[in-house]
Write an enzyme that holds these catalytic residues in place. Structure first.
Site, PDB file in Angstrom:
ATOM      1  N   ASN A  93       0.812  -1.223   0.000  1.00 23.08           N
ATOM      2  CA  ASN A  93       0.000   0.000   0.000  1.00 23.08           C
ATOM      3  C   ASN A  93       0.842   1.269   0.000  1.00 23.08           C
ATOM      4  OD1 ASN A  93      -2.494   1.722   0.906  1.00 23.08           O
ATOM      5  ND2 ASN A  93      -0.965   2.020   2.502  1.00 23.08           N
ATOM      6  N   LYS A 125       2.608   4.320 -11.080  1.00 26.12           N
ATOM      7  CA  LYS A 125       1.440   3.459 -10.872  1.00 26.12           C
ATOM      8  C   LYS A 125       1.169   2.596 -12.108  1.00 26.12           C
ATOM      9  CE  LYS A 125       0.356   4.489  -6.615  1.00 26.12           C
ATOM     10  NZ  LYS A 125       0.227   3.480  -5.545  1.00 26.12           N
ATOM     11  N   TYR A 166       4.296  10.280 -10.853  1.00 23.93           N
ATOM     12  CA  TYR A 166       3.390   9.416 -10.081  1.00 23.93           C
ATOM     13  C   TYR A 166       2.598   8.514 -11.026  1.00 23.93           C
ATOM     14  CZ  TYR A 166      -0.545   8.114  -7.014  1.00 23.93           C
ATOM     15  OH  TYR A 166      -1.506   7.425  -6.310  1.00 23.93           O
TER      16      TYR A 166
HETATM   17  N1  LIG Z   1      -6.034   8.654  -1.337  1.00 25.11           N
HETATM   18  C1  LIG Z   1      -6.294   8.533  -2.622  1.00 25.11           C
HETATM   19  O1  LIG Z   1      -7.065   9.310  -3.183  1.00 25.11           O
HETATM   20  C2  LIG Z   1      -5.672   7.398  -3.411  1.00 25.11           C
HETATM   21  C3  LIG Z   1      -6.197   7.134  -4.682  1.00 25.11           C
HETATM   22  C4  LIG Z   1      -5.638   6.108  -5.439  1.00 25.11           C
HETATM   23  C5  LIG Z   1      -4.577   5.369  -4.911  1.00 25.11           C
HETATM   24  N2  LIG Z   1      -4.070   5.657  -3.682  1.00 25.11           N
HETATM   25  C6  LIG Z   1      -2.926   4.866  -3.190  1.00 25.11           C
HETATM   26  O2  LIG Z   1      -3.217   4.287  -1.945  1.00 25.11           O
HETATM   27  C7  LIG Z   1      -2.046   4.161  -1.154  1.00 25.11           C
HETATM   28  C8  LIG Z   1      -2.275   4.763   0.220  1.00 25.11           C
HETATM   29  O3  LIG Z   1      -2.623   6.119   0.093  1.00 25.11           O
HETATM   30  P1  LIG Z   1      -3.291   6.973   1.262  1.00 25.11           P
HETATM   31  O4  LIG Z   1      -4.150   7.973   0.598  1.00 25.11           O
HETATM   32  O5  LIG Z   1      -3.861   6.069   2.274  1.00 25.11           O
HETATM   33  O6  LIG Z   1      -2.008   7.729   1.839  1.00 25.11           O
HETATM   34  P2  LIG Z   1      -1.757   8.398   3.269  1.00 25.11           P
HETATM   35  O7  LIG Z   1      -3.030   8.566   4.022  1.00 25.11           O
HETATM   36  O8  LIG Z   1      -0.926   9.577   2.994  1.00 25.11           O
HETATM   37  O9  LIG Z   1      -0.898   7.289   4.037  1.00 25.11           O
HETATM   38  C9  LIG Z   1       0.347   6.924   3.550  1.00 25.11           C
HETATM   39  C10 LIG Z   1       0.958   5.861   4.449  1.00 25.11           C
HETATM   40  O10 LIG Z   1       2.218   5.501   3.882  1.00 25.11           O
HETATM   41  C11 LIG Z   1       3.247   5.799   4.787  1.00 25.11           C
HETATM   42  N3  LIG Z   1       4.400   6.340   4.082  1.00 25.11           N
HETATM   43  C12 LIG Z   1       4.420   7.396   3.236  1.00 25.11           C
HETATM   44  N4  LIG Z   1       5.678   7.594   2.787  1.00 25.11           N
HETATM   45  C13 LIG Z   1       6.450   6.655   3.377  1.00 25.11           C
HETATM   46  C14 LIG Z   1       7.825   6.356   3.334  1.00 25.11           C
HETATM   47  N5  LIG Z   1       8.681   7.092   2.620  1.00 25.11           N
HETATM   48  N6  LIG Z   1       8.301   5.331   4.063  1.00 25.11           N
HETATM   49  C15 LIG Z   1       7.446   4.601   4.828  1.00 25.11           C
HETATM   50  N7  LIG Z   1       6.140   4.838   4.908  1.00 25.11           N
HETATM   51  C16 LIG Z   1       5.643   5.858   4.193  1.00 25.11           C
HETATM   52  C17 LIG Z   1       2.686   6.814   5.727  1.00 25.11           C
HETATM   53  O11 LIG Z   1       3.420   6.717   6.936  1.00 25.11           O
HETATM   54  P3  LIG Z   1       3.589   7.976   7.924  1.00 25.11           P
HETATM   55  O12 LIG Z   1       2.236   8.218   8.487  1.00 25.11           O
HETATM   56  O13 LIG Z   1       4.553   7.525   8.937  1.00 25.11           O
HETATM   57  O14 LIG Z   1       4.070   9.101   7.068  1.00 25.11           O
HETATM   58  C18 LIG Z   1       1.245   6.354   5.847  1.00 25.11           C
HETATM   59  O15 LIG Z   1       1.137   5.280   6.735  1.00 25.11           O
HETATM   60  C19 LIG Z   1      -0.948   4.817  -1.973  1.00 25.11           C
HETATM   61  O16 LIG Z   1      -0.214   3.837  -2.661  1.00 25.11           O
HETATM   62  C20 LIG Z   1      -1.694   5.700  -2.945  1.00 25.11           C
HETATM   63  O17 LIG Z   1      -0.954   5.916  -4.114  1.00 25.11           O
HETATM   64  C21 LIG Z   1      -4.609   6.658  -2.925  1.00 25.11           C
END
Ligand SMILES: NC(=O)c1ccc[n+]([C@@H]2O[C@H](COP(=O)([O-])OP(=O)(O)OC[C@H]3O[C@@H](n4cnc5c(N)ncnc54)[C@H](OP(=O)(O)O)[C@@H]3O)[C@@H](O)[C@H]2O)c1
Ligand SMILES: *[C@@H]1O[C@H](CO)[C@@H](O)[C@H](O)[C@H]1NC(C)=O
Ligand SMILES: *[C@@H]1O[C@H](CO)[C@@H](O)[C@H](O)[C@H]1NC(C)=O
Length: 336
Positions: A144, A215, A211
Site C-alpha cells: 500500500n 502506478k 506518479y
Molecule cells: N487517497 C487517494 O485518493 C488514493 C487514490 C488512489 C490510490 N491511492 C494509493 O493508496 C495508497 C495509500 O494512500 P493513502 O491515501 O492512504 O495515503 P496516506 O493517508 O498519505 O498514508 C500513507 C501511508 O504511507 C506511509 N508512508 C508514506 N511515505 C512513506 C515512506 N517514505 N516510508 C514509509 N512509509 C511511508 C505513511 O506513513 P507515515 O504516516 O509515517 O508518514 C502512511 O502510513 C498509496 O499507494 C496511494 O498511491 C490513494
C-alpha cells in the site's frame, strides 16, 4: 446511372447485403457493450468475492506497508478484525506503536511493527524486516505504501528529490518487500498479494507524470506477477482506485465518488478476485462501486489512453495546481 434513392427504395432492411452486414455488426457491438455492462454490475454488486480463508486461516499473518495512516491503516484494522495477526510497516514509529496497541486491545491479535523510510531504500532496513518476518506464516501482503507529488507540477519543474522518492517508494519499495514475502508463500502454496494502483496510473495524468508512470509500472508488474504465481495458488491483484479521502488526496469530506478509507477497504476485501470495474484486465480490480462504473465507462467509450481523457485530466490538474499555489500564497502572507 443508378439513383441513390433506388438503393434504399425498399422497406425490407434485409434487402442489401451491405445493410445486412452493418446491421449484424451493430447488433453484435451493442450486445457486447450491454453484456460487459451487466457483467461489471454483477461483479460490483452481486457476485461474492473469494473468501480470505482461502489464502490462510485466521491466526496467520498479514504484512501491510504504509500501515500507519489512510488506506493502509484501514487494511490493518479490517484484517485484524478478521483475526489475522498484523505486521505494520511505515515511516513513523510512534504512529505504528499507537495503532499496534489499538489493534491488540480491540481484536486480541498479535502485532509486530517496523519503522522504515522506503525513500531511503536501505539494505539494512530490508534485512531487518526480513528477520522480523522470516518465521511467520504470512497469508496476505498489502503493498500500500505510496507517495504522490505534493501538488500537481509540470515535469520540468519537478524537484529531483520528489522524483526519486516517488519512484523509490512506489516501485522499488513494492518490489523489494514482495521479494521478501513471496518465497514463503511459494513454499506454503498459498497467499494473497494486493497492490494499490491508482486512476492516476490507469489514465496518463499530466502534471502528475512521475506518479502516473510509477502506478502504470505497478499495473504491468503486478499483472505479470499474477500469472507467474498463479500455479502456486498465490492470488496477485492490483487494486485500482479513484480518489479516497486521506492525507495524500487532501480531501476530507467523502461523497458518492470519493469514499473514505473504511468504505474503500471494505469493498476491496469483499470483492477479492472480482474485477469490478476493471473488466477484461487480468489480475486487476476496481472494487469500489462508483470507481468501478467510472472505470468501465472510460474504458468502454473512449479508452484509458485516449486524447480526450488526457486533455480533461490536463486541465483538471492545471486547475488543482492553480488553486494549490494560491492557497500557499495566502498562507505565506498570513504567516509573514
Ligand atoms: N487517497 C487517494 O485518493 C488514493 C487514490 C488512489 C490510490 N491511492 C494509493 O493508496 C495508497 C495509500 O494512500 P493513502 O491515501 O492512504 O495515503 P496516506 O493517508 O498519505 O498514508 C500513507 C501511508 O504511507 C506511509 N508512508 C508514506 N511515505 C512513506 C515512506 N517514505 N516510508 C514509509 N512509509 C511511508 C505513511 O506513513 P507515515 O504516516 O509515517 O508518514 C502512511 O502510513 C498509496 O499507494 C496511494 O498511491 C490513494
Ligand atoms: C516548464 O514547462 C512548462 C510547460 O509544461 C512551462 O510553462 C514552464 O515555463 C517551464 N518551466 C521552466 C522552469 O522551464
Ligand atoms: C481523467 O479523466 C477521466 C475522465 O474525466 C476521469 O474519469 C479520471 O478519473 C481522470 N483521472 C484522474 C487521475 O483524475
Amino acid at each position: 446511372m443508378e439513383k441513390v434513392e433506388d438503393v434504399f427504395a425498399t422497406n425490407d432492411p434485409w434487402a442489401s447485403p451491405t445493410q445486412q452486414v452493418f446491421t449484424v455488426i451493430g447488433i453484435v457491438f451493442v450486445s457486447y457493450k450491454i453484456f460487459t455492462f451487466w457483467r461489471m454490475i454483477a461483479s460490483l454488486f452481486i457476485l461474492p468475492g473469494k473468501s480470505l480463508s482461502k489464502f490462510g486461516r485466521e491466526g496467520t499473518w498479514v504484512v501491510v506497508t504504509g500501515a500507519s495512516d489512510g488506506i493502509g491503516k484501514e487494511y490493518s484494522l479490517q484484517l485484524a478484525a478478521k483475526t489475522y495477526n498484523i505486521v505494520l510497516v511505515s515511516r513513523t514509529k510512534s504512529k505504528l506503536d499507537a495503532l499496534a496497541s489499538e489493534i491488540q486491545e480491540k481484536y486480541k491479535v498479535q502485532t509486530k511493527v517496523y519503522a522504515m523510510d522506503f525513500a531511503a531504500n536501505k539494505d539494512s532496513d530490508y534485512k531487518a524486516l526480513n528477520k522480523l518476518i522470516s518465521d511467520l506464516d504470512i497469508s496476505v501482503l498489502i503493498n500500500n505504501v505510496g507517495q504522490s507529488h505534493s501538488i500537481p507540477v509540470p515535469f520540468n519543474e519537478t524537484t529531483e528529490s520528489e522524483m526519486k522518492d516517488i519512484i523509490t517508494i512506489n516501485c522499488m519499495g513494492t518490489l523489494r518487500v514482495t521479494q521478501l514475502i513471496t518465497p514463503g508463500m511459494i513454499q506454503r502454496k498459498r497467499g494473497l498479494i494486493l497492490t494499490m494502483g491508482s486512476f492516476g496510473g490507469l489514465t496518463p495524468t499530466p502534471l502528475l507524470a512521475t506518479y502516473s508512470g510509477s502506478k502504470a509500472f505497478l499495473q504491468h508488474w503486478s499483472t505479470a506477477l499474477s500469472a507467474e504465481l498463479a500455479p502456486y495458488n498465490i492470488h496477485v491483484q492490483l487494486v485500482q482506485s479513484y480518489l479516497v479521502t486521506s492525507a495524500m488526496s487532501k480531501i476530507r469530506r467523502s461523497s458518492a465518488l470519493i469514499p473514505n478509507p473504511k468504505q474503500f477497504v471494505k469493498a476491496a476485501l469483499s470483492r477479492l478476485g472480482r474485477s469490478g470495474g476493471a473488466q477484461g484486465m487480468a489480475g486487476t480490480s476496481t472494487p469500489y462501486w462508483s470507481h468501478g462504473i467510472m472505470h468501465w465507462a472510460i474504458q468502454s467509450f473512449v479508452g484509458t489512453m485516449s486524447g480526450i481523457v488526457l486533455n480533461i485530466n490536463k486541465s483538471m490538474h492545471e486547475d488543482i495546481r492553480k488553486r494549490a499555489l494560491r492557497k500557499a500564497e495566502r498562507e505565506a502572507k498570513k504567516s509573514s
